[in-house]
Design a protein around this motif. Structure first.
Motif, PDB file in Angstrom:
ATOM      1  N   TYR A  30       0.825  -1.209   0.000  1.00 13.97           N
ATOM      2  CA  TYR A  30       0.000   0.000   0.000  1.00 13.97           C
ATOM      3  C   TYR A  30       0.863   1.266   0.000  1.00 13.97           C
ATOM      4  N   LYS A  31       1.956   1.242   0.757  1.00 16.08           N
ATOM      5  CA  LYS A  31       2.824   2.433   0.802  1.00 16.08           C
ATOM      6  C   LYS A  31       3.440   2.714  -0.572  1.00 16.08           C
ATOM      7  N   LYS A  32       3.769   1.653  -1.305  1.00 16.25           N
ATOM      8  CA  LYS A  32       4.291   1.837  -2.678  1.00 16.25           C
ATOM      9  C   LYS A  32       3.213   2.461  -3.563  1.00 16.25           C
ATOM     10  N   PHE A  33       1.989   1.974  -3.404  1.00 18.74           N
ATOM     11  CA  PHE A  33       0.849   2.499  -4.168  1.00 18.74           C
ATOM     12  C   PHE A  33       0.687   3.998  -3.893  1.00 18.74           C
ATOM     13  N   LEU A  34       0.814   4.395  -2.631  1.00 19.40           N
ATOM     14  CA  LEU A  34       0.696   5.814  -2.249  1.00 19.40           C
ATOM     15  C   LEU A  34       1.785   6.651  -2.923  1.00 19.40           C
ATOM     16  N   ASP A  35       3.037   6.186  -2.802  1.00 24.49           N
ATOM     17  CA  ASP A  35       4.159   6.980  -3.311  1.00 24.49           C
ATOM     18  C   ASP A  35       4.195   7.033  -4.832  1.00 24.49           C
ATOM     19  N   ASN A  36       3.641   6.012  -5.487  1.00 25.94           N
ATOM     20  CA  ASN A  36       3.640   5.975  -6.949  1.00 25.94           C
ATOM     21  C   ASN A  36       2.376   6.566  -7.564  1.00 25.94           C
ATOM     22  N   GLY A  37       1.425   6.983  -6.722  1.00 23.47           N
ATOM     23  CA  GLY A  37       0.149   7.446  -7.281  1.00 23.47           C
ATOM     24  C   GLY A  37      -0.385   8.690  -6.611  1.00 23.47           C
ATOM     25  N   LYS A  38       0.418   9.742  -6.571  1.00 25.22           N
ATOM     26  CA  LYS A  38      -0.011  10.947  -5.851  1.00 25.22           C
ATOM     27  C   LYS A  38      -1.057  11.765  -6.610  1.00 25.22           C
ATOM     28  N   THR A  39      -1.158  11.555  -7.921  1.00 19.68           N
ATOM     29  CA  THR A  39      -2.235  12.194  -8.683  1.00 19.68           C
ATOM     30  C   THR A  39      -3.083  11.080  -9.305  1.00 19.68           C
ATOM     31  N   GLU A  40      -4.285  11.403  -9.761  1.00 20.87           N
ATOM     32  CA  GLU A  40      -5.143  10.368 -10.353  1.00 20.87           C
ATOM     33  C   GLU A  40      -4.454   9.754 -11.582  1.00 20.87           C
ATOM     34  N   ARG A  41      -3.748  10.601 -12.337  1.00 18.42           N
ATOM     35  CA  ARG A  41      -3.035  10.123 -13.527  1.00 18.42           C
ATOM     36  C   ARG A  41      -1.960   9.099 -13.146  1.00 18.42           C
ATOM     37  N   ALA A  42      -1.172   9.427 -12.123  1.00 20.33           N
ATOM     38  CA  ALA A  42      -0.109   8.518 -11.663  1.00 20.33           C
ATOM     39  C   ALA A  42      -0.726   7.241 -11.102  1.00 20.33           C
ATOM     40  N   CYS A  43      -1.842   7.393 -10.422  1.00 22.31           N
ATOM     41  CA  CYS A  43      -2.526   6.262  -9.807  1.00 22.31           C
ATOM     42  C   CYS A  43      -3.087   5.311 -10.867  1.00 22.31           C
ATOM     43  N   VAL A  44      -3.643   5.865 -11.942  1.00 29.61           N
ATOM     44  CA  VAL A  44      -4.150   5.032 -13.044  1.00 29.61           C
ATOM     45  C   VAL A  44      -2.996   4.238 -13.658  1.00 29.61           C
ATOM     46  N   ALA A  45      -1.885   4.929 -13.938  1.00 26.20           N
ATOM     47  CA  ALA A  45      -0.738   4.261 -14.578  1.00 26.20           C
ATOM     48  C   ALA A  45      -0.200   3.139 -13.693  1.00 26.20           C
ATOM     49  N   TYR A  46      -0.071   3.410 -12.396  1.00 29.35           N
ATOM     50  CA  TYR A  46       0.490   2.401 -11.487  1.00 29.35           C
ATOM     51  C   TYR A  46      -0.488   1.226 -11.314  1.00 29.35           C
ATOM     52  N   SER A  47      -1.780   1.525 -11.200  1.00 28.76           N
ATOM     53  CA  SER A  47      -2.791   0.464 -11.048  1.00 28.76           C
ATOM     54  C   SER A  47      -2.790  -0.466 -12.257  1.00 28.76           C
ATOM     55  N   ILE A  48      -2.727   0.132 -13.447  1.00 33.71           N
ATOM     56  CA  ILE A  48      -2.721  -0.683 -14.671  1.00 33.71           C
ATOM     57  C   ILE A  48      -1.450  -1.536 -14.729  1.00 33.71           C
ATOM     58  N   GLU A  49      -0.337  -0.945 -14.308  1.00 36.95           N
ATOM     59  CA  GLU A  49       0.933  -1.684 -14.306  1.00 36.95           C
ATOM     60  C   GLU A  49       0.840  -2.947 -13.424  1.00 36.95           C
ATOM     61  N   ILE A  50       0.279  -2.805 -12.202  1.00 34.31           N
ATOM     62  CA  ILE A  50       0.227  -3.994 -11.341  1.00 34.31           C
ATOM     63  C   ILE A  50      -0.864  -4.965 -11.805  1.00 34.31           C
ATOM     64  N   ALA A  51      -1.925  -4.446 -12.440  1.00 34.98           N
ATOM     65  CA  ALA A  51      -2.976  -5.336 -12.948  1.00 34.98           C
ATOM     66  C   ALA A  51      -2.482  -6.134 -14.156  1.00 34.98           C
ATOM     67  N   LYS A  52      -1.730  -5.457 -15.034  1.00 34.71           N
ATOM     68  CA  LYS A  52      -1.177  -6.145 -16.217  1.00 34.71           C
ATOM     69  C   LYS A  52      -0.298  -7.319 -15.784  1.00 34.71           C
ATOM     70  N   ALA A  53       0.466  -7.105 -14.732  1.00 31.77           N
ATOM     71  CA  ALA A  53       1.344  -8.169 -14.213  1.00 31.77           C
ATOM     72  C   ALA A  53       0.522  -9.357 -13.713  1.00 31.77           C
ATOM     73  N   LYS A  54      -0.763  -9.123 -13.415  1.00 31.97           N
ATOM     74  CA  LYS A  54      -1.662 -10.194 -12.960  1.00 31.97           C
ATOM     75  C   LYS A  54      -2.541 -10.704 -14.104  1.00 31.97           C
ATOM     76  N   GLY A  55      -2.221 -10.329 -15.330  1.00 28.36           N
ATOM     77  CA  GLY A  55      -2.923 -10.878 -16.494  1.00 28.36           C
ATOM     78  C   GLY A  55      -4.094 -10.064 -17.016  1.00 28.36           C
ATOM     79  N   PHE A  56      -4.259  -8.837 -16.547  1.00 28.74           N
ATOM     80  CA  PHE A  56      -5.348  -7.997 -17.057  1.00 28.74           C
ATOM     81  C   PHE A  56      -4.975  -7.411 -18.414  1.00 28.74           C
ATOM     82  N   VAL A  57      -5.967  -7.350 -19.320  1.00 30.73           N
ATOM     83  CA  VAL A  57      -5.741  -6.772 -20.650  1.00 30.73           C
ATOM     84  C   VAL A  57      -6.802  -5.697 -20.914  1.00 30.73           C
ATOM     85  N   GLU A  58      -6.489  -4.794 -21.835  1.00 29.25           N
ATOM     86  CA  GLU A  58      -7.406  -3.695 -22.143  1.00 29.25           C
ATOM     87  C   GLU A  58      -8.701  -4.243 -22.742  1.00 29.25           C
ATOM     88  N   PHE A  59      -9.836  -3.776 -22.230  1.00 26.67           N
ATOM     89  CA  PHE A  59     -11.155  -4.212 -22.674  1.00 26.67           C
ATOM     90  C   PHE A  59     -11.437  -3.716 -24.092  1.00 26.67           C
TER      91      PHE A  59
END
Ligand code: MN
Ligand code: MN
Length: 448
Positions: A30-59
């Motif tokens: 969670y602390k990594k998520f906080l430091d990597n996502g201080k704006t909504e834009r940064a948060c979207v990019a970081y969330s997608i990065e960790i989701a992609k690593a779990k096999g998520f693909v663009e709809f």
């Protein structure tokens, strides 16, 4: 006879040693998520990065998806939806969590640059509910994008790296503060420089700043007009207390619910119902706009998932946790709380049947049948929770995205981590509560 009476539980009475360790370990992510996502834009990019690593693909709209498929929708790089397709028909309903990834901050204005008193400044416009004095005399970072007319985008991120400079807003010295007025929005001016070249004739410092920015980013002053730059606190997330039981950070509201909503969804394999995590922008200013909860992009995605099934039935049978923070009881400011109905630190996520102000105005008052069903699921899955209101009657109030989910005929209730110093540049939340929010979202996804 203790079962006759309700006694709130504290995680430190309930958790096993293993569960405490699991909670503290979970919070490192969670602390990594906080430091990597201080704006909504940064948060979207970081969330997608960790989701992609779990096999998520663009709809892809119109494409057929099978149970177990994992997809995401990126809405303008400022909001994002993640979903895991369930085994059941969409008509059984979707299990949805919704949290927001925007936080109070200072935005840079379209014509921000000026010089005065031998210094250069940026004018700001505050975003969301802030106590303005809290943003003076602290280290600040500048994050965002400059979209240029040639179609290219320049990413700006200054202040987050240890070796970066930071930015600063002055406050009045106590020696001269005898008749001081409160800090106003127009006082929140960012110092960005003071040096210049001897050759500069007029606007010496402004020109020096633009020379630097032009060299590094290829921009001129008018490019600020097509930029989205924000000022956020430069401080990183840190453990708080001798026992490290709390976390201090910028932007807990509402990453402290966004991260559990996402992490629990990422842990799902072949859920019964289709599970959806919606991370939206603009909650702090009323959920309006194309990236906010009121935007059609959320409805459109759910309709696309219905894929030939009756969408009205799907929506009617859907359920949502509006995952947003609540205020934890703060003994220093006890007078604004009603202790019996306040949330308390380490007592689990807070269920808020209604928010609003002045007689519940603007609240989505959740149905008791719905909350009872949820509470039963939480009990069966060893999820701690507490029921609360935000504060004393008529002390103020607040709202969440819940009402905009209810507008779509989707059953919804507010549940979130209870925190201290909400909307301050550095907020406080408890590790056991954050971990329990993850467990709560997972129990909801898997069992509702
Ligand atoms: Mn919030
Ligand atoms: Mn908020």
């Amino acid at each position: 006879m203790s079962e006759l009476l309700y006694t709130p539980k504290n995680a430190y009475d309930v958790f096993s040693e293993e569960e405490l360790k699991a909670a503290y370990d979970y919070c490192e992510g969670y602390k990594k998520f906080l430091d990597n996502g201080k704006t909504e834009r940064a948060c979207v990019a970081y969330s997608i990065e960790i989701a992609k690593a779990k096999g998520f693909v663009e709809f892809v709209d119109g494409k057929k998806y099978a149970p177990g498929d994992k997809v995401y929708v990126n809405q303008k790089n400022k909001a994002v939806i993640f979903a895991v397709i369930g085994k059941e028909s969409p008509e059984k309903g979707f299990n949805i969590t919704a949290a927001h990834i925007d936080s109070p901050r200072l935005d840079i204005r379209p014509n921000p640059l000026y010089e005065d008193g031998n210094m250069a400044y940026f004018k700001t416009h505050y975003y969301g509910g802030i106590r303005k004095y809290q943003w003076t005399a602290i280290p600040l970072s500048l994050i965002g994008v400059i979209c240029k007319k040639d179609g290219t985008t320049v990413n700006i991120n200054i202040g987050e790296d240890e070796n970066d400079p930071i930015f600063y807003i002055t406050d009045l010295l106590p020696h001269l503060a005898k008749d001081a007025k409160p800090i106003h929005g127009e006082d929140l001016n960012i110092i960005i420089g003071s040096a210049y070249d001897k050759e500069n004739k007029e606007d010496k410092i402004k020109t020096a700043v633009m020379k630097l920015l032009n060299k590094k980013y290829g921009i001129s002053e008018s490019d600020f007009q097509t930029a989205e730059l924000t000022i956020v606190p430069a401080a990183k997330a840190k453990d708080v207390g001798f026992d490290r039981s709390l976390i201090g950070s910028y932007g807990h509201d509402d990453r402290v619910c966004s991260y559990p909503a996402l992490s629990s969804l990422l842990s799902l394999e072949n859920p019964e119902k289709t599970c959806v995590a919606v991370l939206v922008d603009k909650e702090e200013i009323g959920s309006a706009g194309i990236t906010g909860m009121r935007s059609a992009f959320i409805t459109d995605f759910l309709l696309a998932l219905c894929d030939g099934y009756n969408s009205r039935v799907a929506f009617k049978n859907s359920a949502a946790v509006s995952a947003d923070v609540s205020a934890a009881f703060d003994p220093t400011f006890a007078s604004v709380y009603e202790k019996r109905n306040a949330a308390h630190i380490n007592c689990g996520p807070a269920i808020c049947k209604y928010t609003g102000h002045g007689g519940k105005a603007g609240a989505s008052d959740a149905c008791p049948e719905f909350i009872a069903k949820l509470a039963g699921i939480f009990d069966a899955n060893e999820v701690m929770y507490q029921f609360c209101e935000l504060g004393r009657i008529d002390a103020g109030g607040g709202g969440t995205v819940a009402q905009y989910i209810a507008d779509r005929n989707i059953e919804v209730v507010d549940i979130g981590v209870a925190m201290l110093s909400m909307h301050a540049p550095y907020e406080l939340a408890s590790k056991t509560d954050i971990y329990m929010m993850h467990k709560l979202c997972k129990a909801f996804y898997e069992n509702y």
